[in-house]
Design an enzyme around this catalytic site. Structure first.
Site, mmCIF file in Angstrom:
data_model
loop_
_atom_site.group_PDB
_atom_site.id
_atom_site.type_symbol
_atom_site.label_atom_id
_atom_site.label_comp_id
_atom_site.label_asym_id
_atom_site.label_seq_id
_atom_site.Cartn_x
_atom_site.Cartn_y
_atom_site.Cartn_z
ATOM 1 N N THR A 108 -15.417 -22.480 11.772
ATOM 2 C CA THR A 108 -16.257 -23.598 11.330
ATOM 3 C C THR A 108 -16.085 -23.791 9.842
ATOM 4 O O THR A 108 -16.976 -23.513 9.059
ATOM 5 C CB THR A 108 -17.735 -23.340 11.645
ATOM 6 O OG1 THR A 108 -18.087 -22.086 11.056
ATOM 7 C CG2 THR A 108 -17.978 -23.314 13.115
ATOM 8 N N THR A 184 -11.967 -15.885 9.710
ATOM 9 C CA THR A 184 -11.305 -15.019 8.733
ATOM 10 C C THR A 184 -10.924 -13.642 9.277
ATOM 11 O O THR A 184 -10.028 -13.005 8.739
ATOM 12 C CB THR A 184 -12.193 -14.806 7.494
ATOM 13 O OG1 THR A 184 -13.453 -14.319 7.928
ATOM 14 C CG2 THR A 184 -12.364 -16.097 6.735
ATOM 15 N N ASP A 185 -11.609 -13.178 10.338
ATOM 16 C CA ASP A 185 -11.389 -11.792 10.766
ATOM 17 C C ASP A 185 -9.931 -11.489 11.083
ATOM 18 O O ASP A 185 -9.405 -10.442 10.701
ATOM 19 C CB ASP A 185 -12.246 -11.463 11.993
ATOM 20 C CG ASP A 185 -13.685 -11.143 11.609
ATOM 21 O OD1 ASP A 185 -14.009 -11.309 10.420
ATOM 22 O OD2 ASP A 185 -14.457 -10.734 12.487
ATOM 23 N N LYS A 263 -7.296 -8.848 5.103
ATOM 24 C CA LYS A 263 -8.731 -8.942 4.811
ATOM 25 C C LYS A 263 -9.202 -7.550 4.423
ATOM 26 O O LYS A 263 -9.043 -6.606 5.196
ATOM 27 C CB LYS A 263 -9.479 -9.453 6.041
ATOM 28 C CG LYS A 263 -10.954 -9.711 5.773
ATOM 29 C CD LYS A 263 -11.670 -10.333 6.977
ATOM 30 C CE LYS A 263 -13.102 -10.685 6.592
ATOM 31 N NZ LYS A 263 -13.861 -11.283 7.681
#
Lengths: 462, 651
Positions: A108, A184-185, A263
Site C-alpha cells: 500500500t 518491504t519485507d 532490509k
C-alpha cells in the site's frame, strides 16, 4: 445479505447478542448496559479478537469495546455504513513528459484510511494516486497495472514470473521507466530475482515501498513514491534497483542495486542498505547525486532479455552450532534440488554435516556456501573445515548475499542441474551479485557509544 | 495593537453573572495531567527526564491524509499549506526509536492504565470493558507520528462543585507531545523528551457558565487528582484546554493554559471576542457584504515600496522579498474593529497569516485603515489607491515575504474575511498571560480519529477494577470532614485531605498510636517546611515514612528529632530508617544520661545559679538551650523542660 456480512468479524456470544437485538455492523445505536449507556456506531470486529465484546465508535470518534454479558438492550437509531472509495482525479497527460508504468504487487504505497474501521484502502489507479500524491503529475505521465494484491511475504515464483513478463511487455511498448510498488519485507528477494530474470533492460526498474503506511501523516510513502517515479522517469540507471529512505529524516532516497540490497531493521525508515558495496545514487526531490559510474546506462533501444526459469525446490539452511544431519537428510528425502548454506565465519558448518552434504551432492543436489555475517567473502581455504567442504563439492559463492544466492540458485537450477554448469553460472556475475573487490566503505556499521562516532553522528540528521 | 474601547469590552465589575448569562456563555475544560509512572506510555523510556541539550536530530514533514469523504480535514489542509519542516531534537537518555516513529508501539504501560482507571473511578466514571487505542491526528509536528495515541478509560462521571454537579464526559489515557523549542519561518523545532509520557485527560461537559466557575472546576479537579499521589507535580505537569462558546458563537478551544490564574481572564475575553465578531458580522451584513458578494483584488506592491521611507518594507524589497496587497471591497474601518483588549480585527487576521503563511517578520500586515505614520507615507498611499483603483469604502491589507508565502497570505486574508461573514471561526487559540489569545490552528473535527492498528484492544477486567477500587482514596472533601471529627486542627485539615500522603495519613492514624493531630502536623507542617527549605521530602517513600512513624510510636525516637531524621531520609533514599537512626545516633537517652548532661551544663555556669532571682528564668532558658543543643531530639522536649527545672530546683 447474509449475516457474515452484516455482522462482520463477530462470532459466538457477541454475534448471538447482535442478532438477538436485531442490529448489525454500521448500526447507529444506543447500548444500555448494567454499567451505563453508550451511543455510537457498531464497528466490525477483528476476527482474531474474542467473542465477548461489541465494538462501538462513540460520537467523539473514540472506539470502545462493550462486554456482551452486560448488555441489556441495543436500540438502533440509524445506519451509517462506511464507503470505501478513494477520490479519483484525472491524471493530467503531457506529451513532453516521460511515460512511467507503475506495477502493483499489493503493497500500500499510497492509500487512504477508512476512518470508521481504520482499514487501509490502497490507492492505485493513476486517478487515485493523483488524488493522494498530486506531485506525481509534475513528473511524468503515469500508467498503472495492478498485477496482484498480496502481502510481501506471500510473493513467490508465480508473482516473480508474472512481474518479469509485465516488465518485458511495458519495455517493448516503449515506456521510459518502471516502478514496482512492493511490500518491504521481501523487497530485496524480489529485486534479486528480477535482476536475473530481466537482463539488459534499457530503462530503470525501481522497486519502492514504505516503512510507515501512507495513512499516517509522517509516512515515508509519498516521498519514496515521488523519488522512485523520478528515478524511473529521469534517472540514468537502467537496472533493477530499490528506492527507499537513506536516513530516517525526510531528506533523500537511496538507489540500491537489486542484488546487493537487504532490509536490515524491522521498523526503521532507513532499513534498506547496500551490503559490501556502496549505493548507486542519492535521489532528492529536485536532483540525483550519483555515487558511482559503474552501472548500466539508460538506452533508447528495447533489447531487454527476459528469462523466467525458476526451480522451486531450493532451501536456505542457516547454520547453527549443533545442527543435526537430519536437517540435510530431510531436504534430500524431499527431493530438493538446491541448498544455500548461510555458514559461519568464512563459510563453515560442523563435521556431522559433511556426510549428509556429501550424500546430497552425490545425489545431484547443488550445495552452495554463503556467509551469515552478510559482509565479507566466503574463503574456504583458510581452515581445514573449509577445505573438507570444498572436497565434498560445496560451491563457495564469494560475497553473494544469502537471499540473492537463493534467488540465483532457483533461477540457475531452472536452466540446468548439471553440477559444473551450475558452478559456472553461479560464479559468473549477472549484475554485481558477486564483486571482485570490496571497497573499504562497503562495510560501515558505525558503533554508537564511541565518543568520536557519537560526535560525528550528532552532526548529521539521522 | 492599540488601546481600544468598544461595546465589546465592557468592564464587567457589576452584575457579571447576569451578563455572562445574557451572552449565553458555555465552557468546558479538558485537563491533561502527567501521571507519575516510571516509564513512558508506549515504550520503555524513563518518564520525567528533561534535557536541555541533544545528541541527535531528525527532520520530517507532515502530510495530510485524506479524510473519509476524500477531502482533507480543515486542520490538516492548513498545516500542509504551511509546508513546515519539522526538526526533532533527540537525547539518548529520554528517547528511543519509538519516539522517532521508527519503531511500532510496545504494549501500553499497565502502571499508567491503573492510575487512569483510579482517576476515572474517583470521578465516578463507568470503566470501559475493552480499551481501544485510537490515533488522533496532529499535523503541527508536535508528535512525530502525526497522531497522538489516546484511549477512553472511563465515561459518564461527575464532579461536585459549588453545590452542583459538573458532568465528566470521559477520562482518557494518552501520550504527551513534544516541547516546542522555536517556530521560525518554515522550520519548527521540537524537543522530544516529554514526548510519550503518560497523560490522564479529564473532559468535562460544557456546563460552566462564568469564567470563575471554569477556574474553580479546574482547581477542584486538580485537588481530586492530587489525592491519588500518582500524578506528577511542578511546571508543565498539567495543562488545560478550555472550550468556550456564546449564543450565536462557535466552540473555540483555548489550548494549553498553563496556570489557573490565567483561566478566568481568558474565558472572559474569549466570550467578548465572540460577541465582537458577531457584531462585526452584523456590520458586514449591514454593508451588504456576503460570501457571494465579497469582492477582492490582489496586486504586487514591491515597486511601490522600493523607495519607501518605511524601513521594514524598504528592507523587505532590498532583500528581494515580494510585497503583496489584497483589496477587500466595502470593509473600510472594520480592520480597526476591536476584538480583544488592545487587539483589532486586523491583528486577528495577522495571527492567521503568521501561522498559515509562515510570515513572521513584523509588521506581518499593514493596512490602509491604519497606515503606518512616516515621512512620505502619502506618496505610497496614493500609489496603492491608484494600483487598486481603491474606492472610498474599500481597504487594502499588505504583507511581505517570499513570493509563495505572500500568495498563501493574501489567500488566507480573503478566507478570514469570508469567515467573518459567517461569524466566529472554529479555531484552536493559544493563550497569553495577559488574558488574550491568538490563532493557533483551525479546530479539527472528529474525522481525525481512527483506530490504532498497531495496538491490540486491552480488556479491563472486573477483577482489576475491583482491585483499584480498593485503593481509591476518599475524595478530599469527604476526607476533610472526617479529619475534623478526628480532631485534626482546622487550619490544616484541607491540606492533609488534599495531600498525596492522605492515604498514608489514614493508615498511620489507623495502625499507629501517635494521634491524628501529631501525624497531621508532621505530614503537613513539618514536611512542608522542609520542602520549602529545599529538602526533597518527596523522595521519602510512604513505606520508609511509616517505618519512621512506627519507631516514634514505639518510643524509639522522639518527635523532636523528626526534622533531622526527615532531612537525612530525604537526602539518603537508599538508607533504611534503622541505618539513619544509627547514623544520626538518635537512640533516646535515659533519664540518668540526661541528668548527667544537665549537671554538666550547670557546672559550666558555677556563679550564675540562683544569685539573682529576677534572672532565674533567663538562666533556666540559657541552660535549657545548651542542653537541648546537645540532646538533639534524643530526649522528649516537654519532659526535658520539666526535668531541667526540677534538677535546677534540686541544685
Amino acid at each position: 445479505m447474509n449475516t457474515s456480512d452484516t455482522l462482520k468479524g463477530y462470532k459466538g456470544s457477541a454475534k448471538a447478542k447482535l442478532k438477538e437485538m436485531g442490529v448489525r455492523v454500521w448500526s447507529d445505536v444506543v447500548v444500555r448496559t448494567a454499567k451505563g449507556e453508550f451511543k455510537g456506531v457498531i464497528l466490525p470486529r477483528s476476527e482474531t479478537e474474542d467473542d465477548r465484546h461489541v465494538v462501538l465508535k462513540l460520537h467523539s470518534g473514540y472506539n470502545v469495546g462493550v462486554r456482551v454479558d452486560t448488555i441489556q438492550s441495543i436500540e438502533e437509531l440509524g445506519y451509517k455504513e462506511a464507503h470505501y472509495k478513494i477520490p479519483e482525479r484525472d491524471f493530467p497527460q503531457d506529451a513532453a513528459k516521460p511515460n512511467v508504468t507503475l506495477l502493483g504487487t499489493g503493497g500500500t504505497i499510497a492509500s487512504r484510511l477508512d476512518y470508521r474501521t481504520g482499514a487501509v484502502i490502497p490507492a492505485f489507479t493513476p486517478g487515485e494516486l493523483y488524488g493522494a500524491v498530486p506531485e506525481l503529475a509534475d513528473i511524468c505521465n503515469l500508467k498503472t497495472i495492478k498485477l496482484y494484491g498480496v502481502f510481501s511475504e506471500n510473493m513467490g515464483p508465480e508473482q516473480y514470473v508474472a512481474t518479469a513478463r509485465a516488465i518485458e511487455k511495458e519495455i517493448e511498448a516503449g515506456v521510459d521507466g518502471i516502478v514496482i510498488g512492493h511490500g518491504t519485507d521481501t523487497m530485496h528477494h524480489t529485486s534479486a530475482i528480477l535482476s536475473f530474470m530481466v537482463q539488459n533492460s534499457p530503462v530503470p526498474i525501481v522497486l519502492v515501498g514504505s516503512q510507515r503506511s501512507s495513512d499516517r501523516p509522517s509516512s515515508d510513502a509519498a516521498l519514496n513514491l515521488i523519488n522512485a517515479v523520478r528515478s524511473a522517469a529521469y534517472g540514468d540507471i537502467a537496472e533493477v534497483v530499490v528506492c527507499m529512505f537513506g536516513p530516517t529524516s525526510d531528506e533523500y532516497d537511496l538507489l540500491h542495486r537489486g542484488t546487493r540490497v537487504r532490509k536490515m531493521h524491522s521498523s526503521y525508515r532507513s532499513t534498506f542498505r547496500t551490503i559490501g558495496d556502496i549505493p548507486l545514487a542519492m535521489v532528492y526531490p529536485d536532483r540525483f547525486t550519483y555515487l558511482t559510474s559503474d552501472y548500466n546506462m539508460r538506452r533508447k533501444d528495447r533489447l531487454v532479455q527476459v528469462d523466467t526459469a525458476f526451480e522451486e525446490k531450493v532451501a536456505i539452511v542457516y547454520y547453527y552450532p549443533n545442527m543435526q544431519p537430519d536437517i540435510i537428510e530431510s531436504l534430500i528425502d524431499h527431493q530438493y534440488k538446491g541448498i544455500v548454506i548461510a555458514g559461519t565465519g568464512l563459510g563453515h558448518v560442523n563435521k556431522p554435516l559433511y556426510k549428509p552434504l556429501k550424500k546430497a551432492i552425490d545425489s545431484g543436489i547443488s550445495v552452495v556456501m554463503t556467509v551469515q555475517t552478510l559482509w565479507g567473502y566466503v574463503q574456504m581455504y583458510v581452515y581445514d573445515t573449509g577445505r573438507d567442504l570444498l572436497d565434498i563439492g560445496v560451491i563457495p559463492l564469494e560475497n553473494m548475499l544469502p537471499e540473492t544466492a537463493y534467488m540465483k540458485l532457483c533461477w540457475v537450477l531452472g536452466h540446468t542441474t548439471e553440477h559444473e554448469k551450475v558452478r559456472e553460472m553461479m560464479l559468473t556475475p549477472i549484475n554485481h551479485e558477486t564483486t571482485e573487490r570490496e571497497p573499504h566503505n562497503g562495510y560501515l556499521i558505525l558503533q554508537g557509544g564511541i565518543p568520536e562516532v557519537d560526535t560525528f553522528v550528532s552532526s548529521l540528521r539521522k | 495593537m492599540k488601546d481600544t474601547e468598544s461595546g465589546a469590552l465592557h468592564n464587567l465589575k457589576n452584575n457579571e453573572t447576569k451578563t455572562y448569562e445574557e451572552l449565553g456563555l458555555k465552557a468546558g475544560v479538558e485537563i491533561h495531567q502527567q501521571l507519575l509512572t516510571d516509564r513512558k506510555l508506549f515504550c520503555r523510556c524513563p518518564a520525567g527526564i528533561y534535557t536541555e541539550d541533544h545528541d541527535g536530530e531528525v527532520l520530517r514533514h507532515m502530510r495530510p491524509t485524506l479524510s473519509e469523504l476524500g477531502e482533507y480535514d480543515g486542520t490538516a489542509l492548513m498545516e500542509f499549506k504551511t509546508k513546515k519542516q519539522v526538526l526533532y531534537l533527540l537525547h539518548r537518555d529520554s528517547v528511543c526509536t519509538y519516539e522517532m516513529d521508527d519503531t511500532p508501539p510496545f504494549l501500553v504501560n499497565q502502571q499508567a492504565l491503573d492510575i487512569a482507571i483510579e482517576i476515572a473511578l474517583l470521578l465516578g466514571c463507568t470503566i470501559i470493558d475493552e480499551m481501544h487505542v485510537a490515533r488522533k491526528q496532529y499535523l503541527d509536528g508536535s508528535i512525530p507520528t502525526g497522531f497522538q495515541r489516546t484511549a477512553i478509560v472511563g465515561v459518564g462521571g461527575s464532579l461536585p462543585y459549588n453545590g452542583r454537579t459538573i458532568g465528566i464526559r470521559q477520562v482518557n489515557l494518552e501520550e504527551d507531545a513534544c516541547r516546542e523549542v522555536n517556530d521560525c519561518g518554515h522550520t519548527i523545532t521540537f524537543r522530544t523528551d516529554r514526548l510519550g509520557m503518560p497523560l490522564g485527560e479529564v473532559i468535562t461537559e460544557a456546563e460552566m457558565h462564568t469564567p470563575e466557575d471554569v477556574a474553580g472546576v479546574i482547581e477542584q479537579l486538580g485537588r481530586l487528582m492530587r489525592v491519588t499521589g500518582k500524578i506528577r507535580r511542578g511546571i508543565g505537569s498539567v495543562r488545560q484546554d478550555v472550550n468556550v462558546s456564546i449564543t450565536g458563537g462557535t466552540r473555540v478551544e483555548i489550548k494549553g493554559v498553563p496556570q489557573i490564574p490565567w483561566v478566568a481572564p481568558l474565558v472572559h475575553n474569549e466570550a467578548w471576542r465572540q460577541k465582537a465578531l458577531l457584531e462585526l458580522r452584523e456590520e458586514l451584513r449591514r454593508r451588504g457584504i456576503s460570501s457571494g458578494t465579497l469582492r477582492y483584488e490582489i496586486h504586487k506592491l514591491s515597486e511601490v515600496f522600493r523607495q519607501s521611507r518605511y524601513p521594514p518594507l524598504r528592507k523587505a524589497v532590498e532583500n528581494g522579498e515580494t510585497i503583496r496587497g489584497i483589496k477587500i471591497c466595502g470593509i473600510r474601518g472594520l480592520l480597526n474593529f476591536p476584538v480583544q483588549p488592545g487587539i483589532t480585527f486586523a491583528d486577528e487576521i495577522a495571527g492567521r497569516v503568521r501561522v498559515i503563511a509562515c510570515l513572521d517578520t513584523p509588521p506581518i500586515l499593514i493596512n490602509t485603515d491604519d497606515f503606518p505614520k512616516y515621512d512620505g507615507q502619502e506618496r505610497e498611499l496614493t500609489a496603492i489607491r491608484e494600483t487598486f483603483h481603491l474606492g472610498i469604502p474599500d481597504a487594502v491589507l499588505i504583507c511581505h515575504g517570499s513570493d509563495r508565502d505572500t500568495n498563501t497570505a493574501v489567500d488566507e486574508i480573503r478566507l478570514r474575511i469570508a469567515d467573518a461573514i459567517e461569524g466566529v471561526p472554529n479555531e484552536t487559540r493559544q493563550a497569553f498571560s495577559n488574558g488574550t489569545t491568538d490563532f493557533e490552528r483551525i479546530l479539527p473535527g472528529p474525522d481525525r480519529m481512527y483506530p490504532d492498528t498497531d495496538h491490540p484492544p486491552v480488556k479491563i477486567t472486573e477483577y482489576r477494577v475491583r482491585r483499584i477500587l480498593r485503593r481509591v482514596p476518599e475524595k478530599p472533601w469527604v476526607r476533610g470532614d472526617s479529619y475534623l471529627r478526628m480532631g485534626v486542627s482546622e487550619h490544616i485539615v484541607k491540606e492533609v485531605a488534599e495531600s498525596p500522603r492522605a492515604t498514608f495519613f489514614d493508615r498511620a492514624v489507623r495502625d499507629l498510636d501517635l494521634g491524628s493531630k501529631l501525624i497531621a502536623e508532621l505530614l503537613v507542617g513539618k514536611m512542608k517546611a522542609l520542602r520549602r527549605s529545599g529538602i526533597p521530602v518527596e523522595a521519602i517513600t510512604d513505606e520508609k515514612l511509616f517505618d519512621f512513624f512506627s519507631e516514634m510510636a514505639r518510643g524509639g525516637v522522639y518527635r523532636e528529632g523528626s526534622e533531622s531524621i526527615l532531612t537525612t531520609m530525604a537526602w539518603n533514599p537508599d538508607l533504611s530508617v534503622k541505618e539513619i537512626l544509627e547514623k544520626l545516633d538518635m537512640t533516646p537517652w535515659s533519664e540518668e544520661a540526661f541528668r548527667d548532661l544537665v549537671a554538666d551544663v550547670l557546672s559550666r555556669h558555677p556563679d550564675e545559679g540562683g544569685k539573682n532571682p529576677c534572672s532565674h528564668d533567663k538562666f533556666v532558658r540559657i541552660v535549657m538551650g545548651e542542653v537541648m543543643r546537645e540532646v538533639r531530639g534524643r530526649f522528649s522536649g516537654r519532659g526535658a523542660a520539666d526535668l531541667v527545672r526540677e534538677i535546677m530546683e534540686e541544685e
